[in-house]
Design an enzyme around this catalytic site. Structure first.
Site, short mmCIF file in Angstrom:
data_model
loop_
_atom_site.label_atom_id
_atom_site.label_comp_id
_atom_site.label_asym_id
_atom_site.label_seq_id
_atom_site.Cartn_x
_atom_site.Cartn_y
_atom_site.Cartn_z
CG ASP A 98 -1.06 1.84 -3.86
OD1 ASP A 98 -1.16 3.09 -3.89
OD2 ASP A 98 0.04 1.25 -3.75
CD GLU A 157 3.21 5.23 -0.99
OE1 GLU A 157 4.18 5.68 -0.36
OE2 GLU A 157 2.49 4.28 -0.61
#
Length: 409
Positions: free
Chosen positions: A96, A161
């Site tokens: 991400d 994350e």
């Protein structure tokens, strides 16, 4: 085959590294908390890519999340078996990225990679594509030269994350911790310096506090009819730095070596100059040495609030916005640290040093379970910025470091 064979082949994979960087930038993978639909498209691309390039042992960890269209957040592990299959070098990166922000601040399309000599530009090229590409290129070098690493080489690519890791490494560390062993080597290439020198082994605890000061609003021409919350909030703000005298330990592993307590954001109070404010809200960012318990700090701030409340006739409320108690540091003589220092010296000719940081990384989830981790990469520190910048040469050189970690001396 020798280590030299693997390292030399990495040089031949420069075009492959650029191609992979280009593909990854074109797939935003923004989490739902940031207005996106998650990482599935990027995970599908990576799964096909890994299979196409000979990564045969793949494992998938899907974490349910009804906020995204597919209903889950993907996590992928690719493992190249080593001569010693009881031990694994794990390299952990995340799919991400954060949103691009104000596009007018970008000189290029944030989701179309641009290259200028060694530098590459695009959202995610540093955070965390560079570490991911380095790990995959290292894996390809072993596979394509038919070199068996001395330990398993595990490439773990996770979700979420950027917004807490609940659907990524935090879940894996809790629900699937059996994939790790206490003898494993764990490298997380999601923090570093441009000179390759700092190996992060410790983090300060993080505490964000919301402080609300309530008095009584009135017309500013008759201040005696009200209780000025701004004055009381100012007194409370002045109290906050005093926390450093209560929590005054120092640890040279960190820079700065002491805990920090900083008033930061303040919300608007009244809309006009002629109104005496009755309510003020501000926030405090605390980065605290891991030997202190965060509840100690919270209790002290509440005591300060009681004092200010009594002194100024206001009500002071302290709320926790975010709270992360740092785990014990990775020992500076842990195997991953000693091997990493040696590999960095070989590739970069740099004497790397272990140290601590004030921020948080996903290493905390593994350290909390007793696993030793090193957080290291060679990056330009452009994460989350417009015109985020990465480096092809550092991508390849970091891949060389990773390759050496999978080989015995």
């Amino acid at each position: 085959m020798s280590a030299e064979t693997v390292l030399n082949h990495i040089a031949d994979l420069e075009d492959a590294a650029l191609e992979l960087h280009t593909s990854l930038v074109a797939i935003p993978a923004i989490g739902p908390a940031n207005g996106g639909d998650g990482e599935k498209e990027k995970a599908d691309f990576l799964t096909e890519y890994l299979k196409r390039h000979g990564f045969e042992n793949l494992k998938f960890f899907s974490v349910p999340d009804d906020r995204v269209t597919c209903g889950y957040r993907p996590n992928i592990a690719a493992i190249i078996p080593g001569k010693d299959t009881s031990k694994t070098l794990w390299i952990i990166s995340h799919m991400d990225v954060v949103p691009e922000g104000d596009r007018s601040l970008w000189h290029t399309d944030p989701f179309k990679l641009e290259r200028k000599k060694d530098k590459i530009f695009g959202r995610g090229v540093e955070d965390n594509h560079q570490g991911m590409v380095s790990s995959i290129i290292a894996g390809r070098a072993f596979l394509e030269t038919e070199t068996v690493p001395d330990v398993n080489l595990g490439i773990l690519i996770v979700s979420d994350e950027e917004t807490g890791s609940k659907y990524g490494l935090a879940n894996i560390a809790t629900e699937h911790a059996d994939i790790f062993s206490k003898d494993d080597l764990i490298l997380i290439p999601d923090f570093g310096t441009e000179n390759s020198k700092l190996i992060e082994v410790a983090e300060k605890s993080s505490l964000w506090l919301k402080v609300t000061v309530e008095g009584k609003q009135c017309h500013a021409s008759n201040p005696e009819e009200g209780i000025n919350s701004l004055v009381a909030a100012s007194a409370m703000i002045v109290e906050i730095p005093e926390l450093q005298y209560y929590f005054d330990d120092e640890d040279d592993l960190f820079s700065p070596p002491h805990s920090t307590f900083v008033p930061t954001k303040k919300e608007a109070n009244v809309s006009s100059v002629n109104i005496l404010p009755g309510k003020d809200i501000f926030y405090v960012d605390c980065r605290i040495l891991p030997n202190y318990k965060l509840n100690q700090v919270i209790d002290r701030v509440m005591s300060m609030g009681d004092y200010v409340g009594e002194e100024y006739g206001v009500n002071v409320t302290v709320e926790v916005e975010s709270k992360t108690q740092a785990p014990a540091p990775t020992p500076t003589d842990a195997e991953i640290i000693t091997k990493l220092k040696k590999a960095i010296k070989v590739v970069y000719d740099v004497d790397a040093v272990p140290g601590g940081i004030g921020g948080n990384t996903v290493a905390a989830f593994l350290r909390d379970k007793g696993f030793n981790c090193a957080v290291w990469a060679t990056i330009l520190n452009q994460a989350h910025q417009p015109n985020e910048t990465g480096s092809i040469s550092c991508t390849l050189d970091d891949a060389r470091v990773m390759s050496l970690l999978a080989l015995n001396d």
